[in-house]
Design a protein around this motif. Structure first.
Motif: not given
Length: 322
Positions: A212-219
């Motif tokens: 969810e963090w990677y998706l939210k931050n497009s990292f």
């Protein structure tokens, strides 16, 4: 071959969506085979070789073998400027994974040894192989910034870092005018697993919170073990009994066995190979990612590269991962 644009802080690094992992090059994958694999990879549009200072150090005469082999190939082909070199430092001592190695002295030693082994004066993406949560991110990011200022490193990444620490480190970098981490390298494949299943609690495996963090931050993510150590391909071809004990311990769960049946079904219906479906789950995901593949022979290399232009819909990706 498709490419992912990574923001280094100063410029963009275009990384092929399939990255060649070289962990056993120069040891159990001999030099001649390693050279053939790298030749095929580049001929098919691949441009990023992933290695590490620690690779193969657990084998007799293995210390530095991967980087030396990659460096020898680069010199023999004269193509350094066309290749993105991704290497890692700061790994704990073998057998003492609880001991952090992120001091400026230790990191500079690892980096300089990598530069010598690879026969180059700069690394395109330099990763911290493990985290040490007791070590302040301020000190770490200032050390990495000094490498960039000296021209030894173009971009920095973190491997096996929890997203909370990545966020903390990049917040400090932004506040201080320093270069942030441009990408994260963690274990991620269609087959879910845990650090406990790997027997190494210093690893980070993709889970719901991390995702969810990677998706939210497009990292961007460099997904290692992206094929789950061959779990799907071997089981689809020869049954679950063909899975080796290491892969079985890490991936042979009821959840992943159910996913295996979905992979086989979709591969049959779509005409894709099992490998293409498994890698497609990473390459076509909403989280921007490249898949690091570890190939030991030319058959595996060509099988992995055949997935380079695969296209899976978000509905299929969601279904496969359910």
């Amino acid at each position: 071959m498709k490419y992912l644009s990574i923001n280094s802080g100063k410029d963009k690094i275009e990384v092929s969506r399939i990255v060649l992992g070289t962990d056993y090059f120069g040891t159990t994958v001999g030099e001649d085979t390693a050279f053939r694999l790298m030749d095929i990879y580049v001929e098919e549009g691949g441009n990023c070789l992933d290695t590490a200072r620690v690779y193969a150090s657990w084998l007799p005469n293995g210390e530095g073998a991967s980087e030396r082999t990659v460096g020898k190939w680069l010199r023999s082909r004269g193509n350094r400027n066309n290749i993105i070199i991704s290497t890692k430092g700061g790994h704990p001592p073998i057998g003492h994974m609880d001991q952090g190695r992120l001091s400026r002295r230790e990191l500079e030693k690892d980096l300089d040894e990598s530069l010598r082994a690879l026969g180059t004066d700069y690394i395109d993406i330099y990763w911290l192989h493990r985290d040490d949560a007791t070590h302040p991110v301020e000190d770490i990011m200032e050390t990495l910034a000094s490498f960039i200022a000296k021209g030894k490193v173009r971009a920095i990444g973190c491997s096996n870092w929890q997203v909370g620490r990545i966020e903390e480190a990049n917040r400090f970098a932004a506040q201080s005018g320093l270069t942030p981490f441009c990408s994260s390298q963690i274990q991620w494949s269609l087959a879910s697993t845990t650090p406990e299943a790997y027997g190494d609690l210093t690893l980070v495996c993709m889970n719901k919170h991390e995702y969810e963090w990677y998706l939210k931050n497009s990292f961007p993510v460099f997904a290692y073990s992206s094929q789950a150590k061959g779990f799907f391909a071997r089981a689809a071809a020869d049954g679950l009994e063909a899975i080796n004990q290491k892969a079985k311990a890490r991936f042979s769960s009821p959840e992943n066995i159910a996913r295996l049946e979905k992979v086989k079904k979709y591969a049959t219906e779509s005409g894709l190979t099992v490998t293409a479906v498994v890698l497609g789950y990473i390459l076509c995901n909403r989280v921007p990612a490249v898949a690091v593949v570890g190939c030991k022979n030319t058959g595996q290399m060509r099988d992995s590269l055949a997935a380079a232009d695969v296209s899976l819909s978000q509905d299929i990706i969601k279904w496969l991962g359910e």
